[in-house]
Design a protein around this motif. Structure first.
Motif, PDB file in Angstrom:
ATOM      1  N   CYS A  49      -0.559   1.103  -4.679  1.00 38.48           N
ATOM      2  CA  CYS A  49       0.693   0.441  -4.069  1.00 38.48           C
ATOM      3  C   CYS A  49       1.481   1.936  -3.552  1.00 38.48           C
ATOM      4  O   CYS A  49       1.432   2.873  -4.391  1.00 38.48           O
ATOM      5  N   ASP A  81       4.462   2.393  -4.285  1.00 31.37           N
ATOM      6  CA  ASP A  81       5.802   2.364  -5.334  1.00 31.37           C
ATOM      7  C   ASP A  81       5.612   3.718  -5.757  1.00 31.37           C
ATOM      8  O   ASP A  81       4.877   4.286  -6.439  1.00 31.37           O
ATOM      9  N   ALA A 117       1.416  -0.362   0.605  1.00 35.57           N
ATOM     10  CA  ALA A 117       2.169  -1.318  -0.181  1.00 35.57           C
ATOM     11  C   ALA A 117       1.643  -2.704  -0.692  1.00 35.57           C
ATOM     12  O   ALA A 117       0.819  -3.342   0.240  1.00 35.57           O
ATOM     13  N   GLY A 118       1.618  -3.089  -1.825  1.00 36.12           N
ATOM     14  CA  GLY A 118       0.759  -4.262  -2.385  1.00 36.12           C
ATOM     15  C   GLY A 118      -0.691  -4.156  -2.002  1.00 36.12           C
ATOM     16  O   GLY A 118      -1.299  -5.388  -2.544  1.00 36.12           O
ATOM     17  N   GLU A 119      -1.088  -2.714  -2.084  1.00 40.74           N
ATOM     18  CA  GLU A 119      -2.520  -2.717  -1.890  1.00 40.74           C
ATOM     19  C   GLU A 119      -3.324  -3.265  -0.618  1.00 40.74           C
ATOM     20  O   GLU A 119      -4.261  -3.580  -0.716  1.00 40.74           O
ATOM     21  N   GLY A 149      -3.158  -2.486  -9.047  1.00 41.42           N
ATOM     22  CA  GLY A 149      -1.626  -3.300  -8.832  1.00 41.42           C
ATOM     23  C   GLY A 149      -0.705  -2.572  -9.848  1.00 41.42           C
ATOM     24  O   GLY A 149      -1.256  -1.994 -10.680  1.00 41.42           O
ATOM     25  N   HIS A 150       0.497  -3.492  -9.916  1.00 46.67           N
ATOM     26  CA  HIS A 150       1.465  -2.770 -10.665  1.00 46.67           C
ATOM     27  C   HIS A 150       2.511  -3.836 -11.143  1.00 46.67           C
ATOM     28  O   HIS A 150       2.719  -4.430 -10.314  1.00 46.67           O
ATOM     29  N   CYS A 198       6.020  -5.306  -8.767  1.00 45.45           N
ATOM     30  CA  CYS A 198       5.676  -4.814  -7.057  1.00 45.45           C
ATOM     31  C   CYS A 198       6.640  -5.563  -6.319  1.00 45.45           C
ATOM     32  O   CYS A 198       6.597  -6.878  -5.986  1.00 45.45           O
ATOM     33  N   VAL A 228       0.646 -10.581  -9.228  1.00 42.37           N
ATOM     34  CA  VAL A 228       0.068  -9.081  -8.925  1.00 42.37           C
ATOM     35  C   VAL A 228      -1.236  -8.732  -9.272  1.00 42.37           C
ATOM     36  O   VAL A 228      -1.948  -8.192  -8.748  1.00 42.37           O
ATOM     37  N   THR A 247      -4.171  -3.281 -13.289  1.00 39.85           N
ATOM     38  CA  THR A 247      -2.875  -3.258 -13.047  1.00 39.85           C
ATOM     39  C   THR A 247      -2.237  -2.203 -14.165  1.00 39.85           C
ATOM     40  O   THR A 247      -2.736  -1.697 -15.099  1.00 39.85           O
TER      41      THR A 247
END
Ligand code: ZN
Length: 254
Positions: free
Chosen positions: A105, A107, A129-131, A157-158, A161, A209, A242
């Motif tokens: 992402c 982020d 963003a959001g992969e 992911g994280h 998010c 996520v 994640t």
């Protein structure tokens, strides 16, 4: 790595040696100096493959182990910050041999090179963003697989998010997204719709996520013949994972 003419031209044309610098053609003297510098502040081993190895020499499994080892150093607040010295940087001018590709992402709290304690030339990073996958993102990953010969692709992911959180709001008819952000958030919507409801908002976001990362992993193979062929023919490893904002841990999703 010296590529055949057409590939080399494509590679230079699309990415440019100065814009996506990193790379191989690495001198053993530089490698030794860099390893010495990297280990001078810590007894932890250097995280990357020997720089003299050719592109594609690190298996997907070994690449994943190297990333997780780097993440362990990061979690323990003992990063070695490898491969960032000027001499190393100079050794990368002619080519790159990253051992992994990470789709993460955008982020600002989830910088792949930092959370995996890697340096210049180690990881081919693509961020969205959001992969979320679009043709450009997918093409970038294909480039890393086809031309740079990475044997590992990680979809990272994280926790917390914002793109996934916005998609949850969209599904619930809350909030408002405009412009191209709407396109982005709608691309995450299927993951939200596929996630079982949970009365705990935090747990639901975490589950969404994870679902998004898993779906993107699946989508990579569905949409890309290059990735499918690499999986079948040379064992390309594709991992969904994640990242926890609080403790810094990267966990594989199964
Ligand atoms: Zn995010």
């Amino acid at each position: 790595m010296v590529l055949p003419g057409s590939r080399a031209l494509t590679r230079r044309h699309v990415f440019g040696l100065t814009t996506l610098a990193a790379g191989g053609g690495l001198l053993s003297a530089c490698a030794s100096a860099d390893r010495a510098a990297a280990t001078s502040s810590s007894a932890a081993p250097a995280p990357t493959a020997p720089p003299s190895e050719a592109a594609g020499a690190v298996s997907g499994e070994d690449a994943w182990k190297q990333l997780l080892a780097g993440n362990t150093r990061f979690i323990g607040d003992q990063p070695t910050h490898p491969h960032q010295a000027a001499q190393w940087r100079s050794s990368l001018v002619q080519a790159q041999h990253p051992f992994a590709c990470v789709l993460g992402c955008g982020d600002s709290r989830v910088t792949p090179e930092l959370v995996f304690d890697t340096g210049l030339g180690d990881v081919f990073t693509v961020r969205s963003a959001g992969e979320v996958l679009d043709d450009a993102v997918l093409g970038s990953i294909e480039y890393s697989v086809e031309h740079v010969r990475t044997n590992l692709v990680v979809v990272l992911g994280h926790a917390g998010c914002g793109a996934v959180s916005a998609a949850i709001d969209l599904v619930r008819h809350k909030g408002e997204v405009t412009g191209n952000i709407a396109t982005l958030v709608r691309a995450v919507e299927p993951a939200v719709l596929a996630t079982p409801p949970d009365p705990d908002p935090g747990k639901f976001l975490t589950a969404c996520v994870a679902e998004q990362a898993r779906r993107v992993k699946t989508e990579l193979a569905e949409r890309s013949e290059i990735i499918r062929d690499a999986v079948a023919q040379r064992g390309l490893k594709v991992v969904a994972a994640t990242y926890d904002l609080a403790d810094g841990k990267v966990s594989e999703l199964t």
